[in-house]
Design an enzyme around this catalytic site. Structure first.
Site, PDB file in Angstrom:
ATOM      1  N   ASN A   9     -56.219  -9.546 -36.508  1.00 27.66           N
ATOM      2  CA  ASN A   9     -55.622  -9.241 -37.014  1.00 27.66           C
ATOM      3  C   ASN A   9     -54.365 -10.989 -37.566  1.00 27.66           C
ATOM      4  O   ASN A   9     -54.560 -11.550 -37.239  1.00 27.66           O
ATOM      5  CB  ASN A   9     -54.314  -9.157 -35.803  1.00 27.66           C
ATOM      6  N   TRP A  10     -54.578 -10.365 -38.923  1.00 28.16           N
ATOM      7  CA  TRP A  10     -54.078 -11.422 -39.601  1.00 28.16           C
ATOM      8  C   TRP A  10     -52.656 -12.039 -39.855  1.00 28.16           C
ATOM      9  O   TRP A  10     -52.356 -12.302 -40.722  1.00 28.16           O
ATOM     10  CB  TRP A  10     -54.722 -10.922 -41.298  1.00 28.16           C
ATOM     11  N   LYS A  11     -51.752 -11.172 -38.646  1.00 32.48           N
ATOM     12  CA  LYS A  11     -50.553 -11.777 -39.400  1.00 32.48           C
ATOM     13  C   LYS A  11     -50.107 -11.392 -41.043  1.00 32.48           C
ATOM     14  O   LYS A  11     -50.731 -10.906 -41.825  1.00 32.48           O
ATOM     15  CB  LYS A  11     -49.882 -12.266 -38.616  1.00 32.48           C
ATOM     16  N   HIS A  96     -46.789  -4.305 -31.983  1.00 32.75           N
ATOM     17  CA  HIS A  96     -47.135  -5.560 -32.084  1.00 32.75           C
ATOM     18  C   HIS A  96     -46.019  -6.774 -31.263  1.00 32.75           C
ATOM     19  O   HIS A  96     -44.385  -5.692 -31.736  1.00 32.75           O
ATOM     20  CB  HIS A  96     -47.356  -6.160 -32.890  1.00 32.75           C
ATOM     21  N   GLU A  98     -44.311  -9.017 -32.720  1.00 33.78           N
ATOM     22  CA  GLU A  98     -43.525  -9.305 -33.424  1.00 33.78           C
ATOM     23  C   GLU A  98     -42.884  -8.290 -34.211  1.00 33.78           C
ATOM     24  O   GLU A  98     -41.306  -8.406 -34.513  1.00 33.78           O
ATOM     25  CB  GLU A  98     -44.822 -10.055 -34.420  1.00 33.78           C
ATOM     26  N   GLU A 168     -51.078  -7.327 -25.168  1.00 32.96           N
ATOM     27  CA  GLU A 168     -50.566  -8.849 -25.704  1.00 32.96           C
ATOM     28  C   GLU A 168     -49.604  -9.075 -24.604  1.00 32.96           C
ATOM     29  O   GLU A 168     -47.267  -9.136 -25.479  1.00 32.96           O
ATOM     30  CB  GLU A 168     -50.290  -8.643 -27.149  1.00 32.96           C
ATOM     31  N   GLY A 174     -50.426 -16.854 -29.443  1.00 36.02           N
ATOM     32  CA  GLY A 174     -49.826 -17.636 -30.489  1.00 36.02           C
ATOM     33  C   GLY A 174     -49.495 -19.404 -30.141  1.00 36.02           C
ATOM     34  O   GLY A 174     -48.799 -19.932 -30.519  1.00 36.02           O
ATOM     35  N   SER A 214     -54.136 -15.596 -27.228  1.00 30.67           N
ATOM     36  CA  SER A 214     -54.892 -17.121 -27.703  1.00 30.67           C
ATOM     37  C   SER A 214     -56.566 -16.777 -27.120  1.00 30.67           C
ATOM     38  O   SER A 214     -56.940 -17.669 -27.244  1.00 30.67           O
ATOM     39  CB  SER A 214     -53.805 -18.127 -26.902  1.00 30.67           C
ATOM     40  N   GLY A 235     -55.686 -13.323 -33.141  1.00 31.21           N
ATOM     41  CA  GLY A 235     -54.574 -13.844 -34.155  1.00 31.21           C
ATOM     42  C   GLY A 235     -55.021 -15.151 -35.209  1.00 31.21           C
ATOM     43  O   GLY A 235     -56.389 -14.755 -35.824  1.00 31.21           O
ATOM     44  N   GLY A 236     -54.656 -16.392 -34.267  1.00 31.44           N
ATOM     45  CA  GLY A 236     -55.119 -16.685 -35.270  1.00 31.44           C
ATOM     46  C   GLY A 236     -56.777 -18.008 -35.327  1.00 31.44           C
ATOM     47  O   GLY A 236     -56.563 -17.805 -36.198  1.00 31.44           O
TER      48      GLY A 236
HETATM   49  P1  13P Z   1     -53.582 -15.201 -31.116  1.00 30.32           P
HETATM   50  O1  13P Z   1     -54.453 -14.467 -30.678  1.00 30.32           O
HETATM   51  O2  13P Z   1     -53.181 -15.721 -32.461  1.00 30.32           O
HETATM   52  O3  13P Z   1     -52.150 -15.418 -30.336  1.00 30.32           O
HETATM   53  O4  13P Z   1     -52.887 -14.054 -31.918  1.00 30.32           O
HETATM   54  C1  13P Z   1     -52.846 -12.770 -31.096  1.00 30.32           C
HETATM   55  C2  13P Z   1     -52.192 -11.287 -31.108  1.00 30.32           C
HETATM   56  O5  13P Z   1     -50.969 -11.587 -31.756  1.00 30.32           O
HETATM   57  C3  13P Z   1     -52.752 -10.325 -31.604  1.00 30.32           C
HETATM   58  O6  13P Z   1     -52.663  -9.098 -32.561  1.00 30.32           O
END
Ligand code: 13P
Length: 259
Positions: A9-11, A96, A98, A168, A174, A214, A235-236
């Protein structure tokens, strides 16, 4: 054995050049899928098309990070499921944390989105997860039940077969604070039991439940070795080819040791 899904998920990250470069590196590395593993990247909307161009023909599939529940029409700023299908998406993430906690999407809105995406033939990654204060108050399972109950309302087993649930925990997203293997396994087992009672045991056995929050190459193997963890939503660590590939390698090892 369930096929693992490793999804990036590149956000709201990268620009066109870096998005294409990352996608190209992944497409080069994964011309073929590793055995028993499905791969997915979810770029920001403007980069869906250029990313699709470079991953086409490889094992890397395309997904989006959200979509609106209405068909194309007067909804300024929104993106319809039809458009996602049109540009090559197989998957869309919905619910998600967010979107829920920063953009204010309710469980009801998430449900409308999940239903609309499924109706348009997309596979949905439905995200659920508790906040820190909810975990500390011992409400984790209650929160998951509520998010699943509303998120999957009026979705029958045939349609829900195209849903992947992603656990999640909000406090792990994050933050660098990953859930322990036991915390992840326990939440995933709870989700699978919930699916068994909402649908049926056979459905629950086939359902895939991803962990997100994470995930890094160093912690992925232990998480993915848990019996109810069927992949990762990253994510990251999905923003760099090396770390995303490191997580895929960990998935290969976890599968090999599950034998
Ligand atoms: P991180 O891997 O950056 O913690 O993000 C997780 C996430 O929200 C994937 O959708």
């Amino acid at each position: 054995m369930r096929t693992l899904l490793i999804a990036g998920n590149w956000k709201m990250n990268l620009l066109r050049s870096s998005a294409v470069e990352l996608a190209q590196a992944l497409a080069n590395r994964f011309a073929q899928p590793p055995e028993g593993i499905e791969l997915l990247v979810c770029p920001p909307f403007p980069y869906l098309i250029p990313v699709h161009e470079v991953i086409a023909g490889s094992a890397v599939q395309l997904g989006a990070q959200t979509s609106y529940f209405e068909p194309p029409g007067a909804f300024t700023g929104e993106v319809a499921n039809e458009m996602l299908v049109d540009v090559g998406c197989r998957y869309v993430i919905q619910g998600h944390s967010e979107r829920r906690h920063v953009l204010g999407e309710s469980d009801t809105v998430v449900n409308r989105k999940v239903r609309a995406s499924l109706q348009r033939g997309l596979r949905v990654i439905l995200c659920v997860g508790e906040r820190l204060e909810e975990r500390q108050a011992g409400q984790t399972e209650q929160v998951l039940d509520r998010q699943l109950e509303t998120g999957l309302r009026e979705i029958d087993a045939a349609a829900a077969g195209n849903v992947v649930v992603a656990y999640e925990p909000v406090w792990a997203i994050g933050t660098g604070v990953v859930a322990t293997e036991q915390q992840a396994q326990s939440a995933h087992a709870h989700i699978r039991n919930w699916l068994a009672s909402r649908y049926n045991p056979e459905f629950a056995r086939a359902a895939r439940i991803l962990y997100g929050g994470s995930v890094k190459p160093q912690n992925a193997e232990g998480l993915l070795a848990q019996p109810d963890v069927d992949g990762a939503l990253v994510g990251g660590a999905s923003l760099k080819a090396d770390s995303f590939c490191g997580i895929v390698d960990a998935a290969v090892r976890a599968r090999a040791s599950a034998g």
